[in-house]
Each structure stands twice: as structure tokens, then as C-alpha cells.
Scaffold this active site. Structure first.
Site, PDB file in Angstrom:
ATOM      1  N   ASN A  21       0.882  -1.179   0.000  1.00 45.35           N
ATOM      2  CA  ASN A  21       0.000   0.000   0.000  1.00 45.35           C
ATOM      3  C   ASN A  21       0.911   1.217   0.000  1.00 45.35           C
ATOM      4  OD1 ASN A  21      -1.727   2.096   0.439  1.00 45.35           O
ATOM      5  ND2 ASN A  21      -2.399   1.445   2.475  1.00 45.35           N
ATOM      6  N   LYS A  64       0.192   4.274  -0.326  1.00 46.07           N
ATOM      7  CA  LYS A  64      -0.416   5.465   0.281  1.00 46.07           C
ATOM      8  C   LYS A  64      -0.146   6.668  -0.640  1.00 46.07           C
ATOM      9  CE  LYS A  64      -0.121   3.162   4.702  1.00 46.07           C
ATOM     10  NZ  LYS A  64       0.146   3.219   6.166  1.00 46.07           N
ATOM     11  N   HIS A  81      -9.372   1.790   4.839  1.00 39.52           N
ATOM     12  CA  HIS A  81      -8.093   1.851   5.567  1.00 39.52           C
ATOM     13  C   HIS A  81      -8.246   2.747   6.795  1.00 39.52           C
ATOM     14  CE1 HIS A  81      -3.906   2.661   6.550  1.00 39.52           C
ATOM     15  NE2 HIS A  81      -3.639   1.541   5.919  1.00 39.52           N
ATOM     16  N   GLU A 110      -6.468   4.976   7.995  1.00 36.91           N
ATOM     17  CA  GLU A 110      -6.169   6.382   7.728  1.00 36.91           C
ATOM     18  C   GLU A 110      -7.365   7.095   7.079  1.00 36.91           C
ATOM     19  OE1 GLU A 110      -1.511   5.089   7.300  1.00 36.91           O
ATOM     20  OE2 GLU A 110      -2.661   5.578   5.497  1.00 36.91           O
ATOM     21  N   GLU A 128      -5.498  -4.909  10.331  1.00 40.27           N
ATOM     22  CA  GLU A 128      -4.361  -4.009  10.575  1.00 40.27           C
ATOM     23  C   GLU A 128      -4.558  -3.290  11.909  1.00 40.27           C
ATOM     24  OE1 GLU A 128      -4.174  -1.430   6.962  1.00 40.27           O
ATOM     25  OE2 GLU A 128      -2.440  -2.665   6.557  1.00 40.27           O
ATOM     26  N   GLY A 143       2.867   1.766  10.681  1.00 40.00           N
ATOM     27  CA  GLY A 143       3.847   2.845  10.583  1.00 40.00           C
ATOM     28  C   GLY A 143       4.679   3.054  11.826  1.00 40.00           C
ATOM     29  N   SER A 186       3.477  -2.841  10.033  1.00 43.24           N
ATOM     30  CA  SER A 186       4.941  -2.970  10.148  1.00 43.24           C
ATOM     31  C   SER A 186       5.474  -4.326   9.679  1.00 43.24           C
ATOM     32  CB  SER A 186       5.389  -2.670  11.586  1.00 43.24           C
ATOM     33  OG  SER A 186       5.066  -1.323  11.909  1.00 43.24           O
TER      34      SER A 186
HETATM   35  O1  LIG Z   1      -1.083   0.709   6.604  1.00 42.95           O
HETATM   36  C1  LIG Z   1      -0.475  -0.278   6.285  1.00 42.95           C
HETATM   37  C2  LIG Z   1      -0.845  -1.033   5.071  1.00 42.95           C
HETATM   38  O2  LIG Z   1      -2.120  -0.672   4.616  1.00 42.95           O
HETATM   39  C3  LIG Z   1       0.721  -0.759   7.067  1.00 42.95           C
HETATM   40  O3  LIG Z   1       1.728   0.217   6.971  1.00 42.95           O
HETATM   41  P1  LIG Z   1       3.198  -0.177   7.495  1.00 42.95           P
HETATM   42  O4  LIG Z   1       3.575  -1.458   6.819  1.00 42.95           O
HETATM   43  O5  LIG Z   1       4.058   1.002   7.084  1.00 42.95           O
HETATM   44  O6  LIG Z   1       3.070  -0.340   9.010  1.00 42.95           O
END
Ligand SMILES: O=C(CO)COP(=O)(O)O
Length: 248
Positions: free
Chosen positions: A9, A11, A92, A94, A164, A170, A210
Site C-alpha cells: 500500500n 499510500k 483503511h 487512515e 491491521e 507505521g 509494520s
Molecule cells: O497501513 C499499512 C498497510 O495498509 C501498514 O503500513 P506499514 O507497513 O508502514 O506499518
């Protein structure tokens, strides 16, 4: 046994030149009969990614549930269809936290995508506060019932669910393999309660938070983890190539 599906992803990252360079480096490595590898890319990179992709799958990172209208800045399912998009990340954390996505709107997105033959990658997961309060099971159950409301059992083979935990996204603080497996098994058990055993066995479940080359193998060894949704570690070609090489 379910095929694997490991998706990056990106982003809000990468321009068209960087997208082309990524696919030139990574796409040849993604050829496998064990399952699917791919990346979710910004809308502006979808055409470049789809033009370059031969082995990798390409996902959009969001979509609106209306076909058209006064929704400034949004992109519709017909627009994704026109590009040839076959996968789309929805819900997601976010988007839920910063852009107002709810179980209700995510449910509308899921239905619209499935009707168009596009596989939704549905994200769910609890906050650190919910985890600390022991509410993980309640949150997962509520998000699944809301986000997948009224979707028939036979559609679940065309759905991917990404668990997740927000506290692992992150942060570099990935969930332990035990927590990840227990929660992905819980996701499968909730789906079984919702729409039956066949659908629960068919739905593919990813862990995200992560994930990196150093921990992907132990996650993929788990009974109820069929893949991963990977943020930071999917941005660098070498890192994603290492993840593919270790799991294909
Ligand atoms: O949000 C994520 C995947 O959609 C996970 O992000 P990270 O792998 O950077 O923790």
C-alpha cells in the site's frame, strides 16, 4: 488451502516515473503459481502501473460508492473499471480516521466494487486504546458486521480482509505472530458466524502493520494468515523483492 495475496500500500507516494521504475524492477520477480503479489497505488499512478504490470496486481487505494455526482476530488467505480482496475483497498484506518470513512460507507463501496467484479481489500483494526481496553474482539466483530452487511456468502471468495491493528501501522511495532494469528482467526470465526463455514474458508485474510522482509515468513506460516498488506516496506523495490523471494 487458500492462495496467498501480498499487497503493498504505497499510500500517497510515488510519481509516474518512480512507478515505472518500481514495476520494471519488481514485476519480473512476482511470477509465481503460489498466489498474488501487487501494490496499491495513488490514482495518478494507476494507468502507468497497469500498463507495466504483467505479474503484479494493481489496486486502487480508495473509491467512492456513487457512480457520478457532486463529490469533488472523488473517483468512482466506473472510472476504475475504465482503467481496468481489478482490486481496491477500502476502509483503511487512515481513511476512517482522517477522511470520514465509516462501516456504512465502506459497506456501500464493497457492494459497488463486487458488482463491478473488482476485489475489495477491506481494512479493519483496533486503535491502541481499544487494544489496551481489551476491546479488540468487539471492534473486529463490529467492523466486519458493518462493513460487510448484506453481502452474500458466495461473494466472500472475491473479498480480501486486511486486519491491521492501528497501533502497529507505521510504528515499526508489528504485532506478535501470536496476536496476528489469533486476530486473523477471530476474523475468520466472525465471518463464519455471519455467513457460514464455506465463506469463512474461502475469504483471504491479510495481516498488516509494520510487515517487513524480516518478519513476513513467520506471519505467512500461520494457519489463518493468507497474506499481508504492507506500507513502508513496499515502497523500496529491493525490500518488496525480498518479501516476494522469501514467500513465493
Ligand atoms: O497501513 C499499512 C498497510 O495498509 C501498514 O503500513 P506499514 O507497513 O508502514 O506499518
Amino acid at each position: 488451502m487458500r492462495d496467498i495475496i501480498i499487497v503493498g500500500n504505497w499510500k500517497m507516494n510515488k510519481n509516474n516515473a518512480e512507478t515505472k521504475a518500481f514495476f520494471e524492477a519488481v514485476d519480473p520477480v512476482a511470477k509465481t503459481n503460489k498466489g498474488l503479489y501487487g501494490v496499491g497505488v495513488p490514482f495518478t499512478d494507476l494507468k502507468t502501473a497497469l500498463d507495466e504490470a504483467k505479474n503484479l496486481i494493481v489496486a486502487a487505494e480508495n473509491v467512492h460508492f456513487e457512480d457520478s455526482g457532486a463529490f469533488t476530488g472523488e473517483v468512482s467505480v466506473p472510472m476504475l473499471e475504465e482503467l481496468g482496475v481489478k482490486y481496491c483497498i477500502i476502509g483503511h484506518s487512515e481513511r476512517r480516521q482522517m477522511f470520514g470513512d465509516t462501516d456504512e460507507t465502506v459497506n456501500k463501496k464493497a457492494k459497488k466494487l463486487l458488482a463491478a467484479g473488482i476485489t475489495p481489500i477491506l481494512c479493519i483494526g483496533e486503535t491502541e486504546a481499544e487494544y489496551d481496553a481489551g476491546k479488540t474482539k468487539d471492534v473486529i466483530t463490529s467492523q466486519l458486521n458493518g462493513s460487510l452487511k448484506d453481502i452474500p456468502a458466495e461473494e466472500y471468495k472475491n473479498i480480501v480482509i486486511a486486519y491491521e491493528p492501528i497501533w502497529a501501522i507505521g510504528t515499526g511495532k508489528s504485532a506478535s505472530v501470536e496476536i496476528a494469528e489469533n486476530c486473523c482467526k477471530l476474523v475468520r470465526d466472525v465471518v463464519k458466524d455471519m455467513v457460514g463455514e464455506e465463506a469463512a474458508d474461502a475469504v483471504r485474510i491479510q495481516y498488516g502493520g509494520s510487515v517487513k522482509p524480516g518478519n513476513i515468513v513467520e506471519y505467512m506460516a500461520q494457519e489463518d494468515i493468507d497474506g499481508a498488506l504492507i506500507g513502508g516496506a513496499s515502497l523500496k523495490p529491493d525490500s518488496f523483492i525480498e518479501i516476494i523471494e522469501k514467500t513465493k
